[in-house]
Each structure stands twice: as structure tokens, then as C-alpha cells.
Design an enzyme around this catalytic site. Structure first.
Site: not given
Ligand code: NCD
Ligand code: ZN
Length: 356
Positions: A16, A18, A102, A139, A177, A250
Site C-alpha cells: 500500500h 502513495h 481500491k 479504505h 491499514h 501507506d
Molecule cells: C492518504 C493520502 O494522503 O493519499 N492519506 C493518509 O492519511 N493515509 C490517503 C489514505 O490512504 O487514506
Molecule cells: Zn493510503
């Protein structure tokens, strides 16, 4: 420097992540590609990844931004909207590019505006996914403003996840998460079609770290860290060796200006030190022997993939490994997750028996 302890494990994956896009991606990606063999790439960029064309192009940009010497494979995902079509999902999965879909409840987190308001509207897509074995990544929080933010995961399980699993038990689901004891227990009591990712930061911080003695925006993410008893339940889950729990960082970078303000956004940047933090956590739990399962074996098993063939060496020294407080990007500084303990673990890549 004396080496106290070392551990050689299969190269880990991040289930996971970003990566963002553009100059932010160029700045953060090398930290992930240095340490991880594969990563499930979150589709919540702007605009979200909802078509094969977007996924193909995003994949290409990621590959281009990966340093040549890094052995890293991005695993792409689709962002589920109420207008996603079952046929498109089937085609995307059979192309081999899309490894999961997702589900963001609309309004639950960063860039989730195009997410799902009413799960009934996406049932044909979910039925198709169950048929072809494509995992749904959720999520797991309701976005209802009447529900207390600390209860949103538990309410999601009761009102969305459990009814969905009862009506479509063949659907393979990852609860992303997971942050609560309730979530951990729900996974444990379920069958092999339900798994969960756990972040490094939720094993380290609780809600006091965000709020007590001053508000600390760099510990704010979604799902928000909960009470201490939940952190302890997460720790127990990751060292248990139960293969339904695997690592998903995450890591979610935001420039400091968007976090240190009147309405700061959610996300913690951990790609740079996640592995060293995890080694410390597993050592604190006296379960370093379970680290490889959590970071390198359980994830591929769920996704029907083989573990990476190359290995990494984690070693501990008497000197703590300094980490930068921030990294610089062309858009601004991004603060690095501070685990509030000193890190004595270091990571080295081993390729063809050579250490890099
Ligand atoms: C994530 C993001 O910034 O894209 N933020 C987070 O707090 N984890 C989005 C997500 O996974 O909830
Ligand atoms: Zn995330």
C-alpha cells in the site's frame, strides 16, 4: 562499528503505497524502490486512475522515474467509482496490469471525492471481481460526519464490510491499514478471503502522540491512530505470523505547508525509514524471526505471487542511523516520520550474492 545482529531476508514488498505524480513522485519514489521489490500503487492521484489508459500512462511514468539500478515493480490499481463498469475491470485484470481495485468511501480521506457513496451501485463490479479473483482493497472507514472519527473503522466493519462479505463471500478483500483491535479480531475470525495491511507508523504511535501536549500534524493520517490498546493489538497481529497480515506502508507524502496549517491534510511519509522502523519494532517484541513473513512472504501469498528472489540484509550497529528530518522536493519540504526512538538498523541490498 560493531555489528550486533543481522538478518538476511527475502526482498520485501510494500502492499500500500502513495507515490503521487510529477516532481513529488520523482523525489519520493527512489526511497521505496531502493528497499522494496514491488509495491501496490494507490490510485488516488488527480485525476484518479479509473481507466486502462490512465493506468498504463501512470505505470510508464513510475517506471521512468525509477532509478536504473533499482529492481522495483509497480503493481497498479484502479480507483473504484460508481460509474466503473464490470467489463472494464475484467479487461484490466486480464491485461495483467491491474492487480487490485481500491474502494474509497466518498469523502473518507485524501482525494476520495470520486469514491463510492452507495456500495449497492458497485455490486455488479464486485461480483465480477469475485468471479475472476481480483482483490478489492478497502479504505475501511465510514465517511459519515455523525460517526466519531475514532469509531469509523469499527462502524465500517459492522455496516459495510461484514454485510458485503456475507453477500459475496468469494470476493477477496484487503482491509487496508487496519488500526483497531476490533479490525484485527475481525480479520482473525474471518476466512482466507480477507486479509489486512498494517503500516509501520500505526505500530509505533497512538493518539496521544498526535494530540497530547500539543498538536503534531506529522503524526496525523487516516485512519487516525487510536488508543494504546489498539496499537498493542496491531503489534500482536504482525508478530503472530498469521499470513493474513502483511505490510503496507501507506507512505503518503504531503508538503509541509499543507500539513502545518489551519486544516492540515492526512498522510505520513515513511518510505524512507519504514523498514528500519519495522526491524526496531520486531526487535522490541523479540520476534525478529517473524519480520520476513510480514514484509516479504505473506503479501505475495495473498496476491498469488512468488516472493522476491533477491534478498536484503538488515544489520544493527551500536551507532544509530541518522535520518533526515525532512526531504526536499521541487514542491517544498516533506517531513519524514519520526518514530521517537533511535534507529540502529540499516538495510543493504543483496543481488547475486553481492551487497550494495
Ligand atoms: C492518504 C493520502 O494522503 O493519499 N492519506 C493518509 O492519511 N493515509 C490517503 C489514505 O490512504 O487514506
Ligand atoms: Zn493510503
Amino acid at each position: 562499528m560493531t555489528t550486533n545482529t543481522e538478518l538476511i531476508i527475502r526482498r520485501p514488498d510494500d502492499w500500500h503505497l502513495h507515490l503521487r505524480d510529477g516532481s513529488m513522485m520523482s523525489a519520493v519514489l527512489p526511497y521505496s524502490s531502493a528497499d522494496f521489490g514491488r509495491a501496490i500503487i494507490m490510485p488516488n492521484i488527480l485525476p484518479p486512475v479509473t481507466t486502462m489508459e490512465q493506468a498504463t500512462r501512470y505505470h510508464r511514468r513510475i517506471v521512468k522515474a525509477t532509478p536504473d539500478q533499482h529492481d522495483f515493480k509497480p503493481l497498479m490499481t484502479f480507483y473504484l467509482t460508481e460509474s466503473t463498469r464490470a467489463d472494464d475491470i475484467e479487461q484490466a485484470a486480464s491485461s495483467g496490469l491491474i492487480k487490485a481495485v481500491k474502494l474509497y468511501p466518498a469523502g473518507a480521506t485524501t482525494n476520495s471525492e470520486s469514491g463510492v457513496q452507495d456500495i449497492k451501485k458497485v455490486m455488479p463490479v464486485l461480483e465480477k471481481m469475485a468471479e475472476i479473483g481480483l482483490p478489492l482493497l478497502v479504505h475501511g472507514e465510514v465517511a459519515d460526519s455523525n460517526i466519531d472519527i475514532f469509531d469509523r473503522e469499527a462502524v465500517f466493519i459492522d455496516t459495510v464490510l461484514d454485510p458485503l462479505r456475507r453477500s459475496l463471500p468469494q470476493l477477496r478483500i484487503v482491509m487496508e491499514h487496519v488500526t483497531t483491535k476490533t479490525g484485527v479480531q475481525y480479520i482473525i475470525s474471518s476466512d482466507k478471503n480477507l486479509a489486512a495491511t498494517i503500516t509501520a507508523h500505526h505500530l509505533i504511535i497512538n493518539r496521544n502522540d498526535i494530540l497530547a501536549g500539543g498538536i503534531r500534524p506529522h503524526y496525523y493520517c487516516l485512519p487516525v491512530a487510536k488508543r494504546e490498546k489498539h496499537r498493542l493489538a496491531l503489534r500482536e497481529a504482525v508478530v503472530s505470523g498469521d499470513s493474513r497480515f502483511f505490510f503496507g506502508s501507506d507512505s503518503a507524502p504531503h508538503i509541509d505547508g499543507t500539513k502545518e496549517c489551519g486544516c492540515g491534510c492526512a498522510g505520513i511519509f515513511t518510505a524512507i525509514n519504514a523498514l528500519e522502523c519495522l526491524a526496531t519494532v520486531f526487535e522490541q517484541e523479540n520476534r525478529l524471526d517473524k519480520l520476513e513473513a510480514f514484509v516479504s512472504l505473506n503479501g505475495p501469498k495473498f496476491y498469488g505471487l512468488l516472493p522476491n528472489t533477491s534478498k536484503i540484509r538488515l544489520y544493527k550497529t551500536c551507532d544509530h542511523a541518522g535520518q533526515p528530518e525532512k526531504i526536499q522536493t521541487r514542491d517544498g519540504y516533506v517531513t519524514v516520520f519520526d518514530p521517537m526512538f533511535l534507529i540502529y538498523w540499516h538495510v543493504e541490498n543483496i543481488v547475486n550474492d553481492k551487497i550494495y
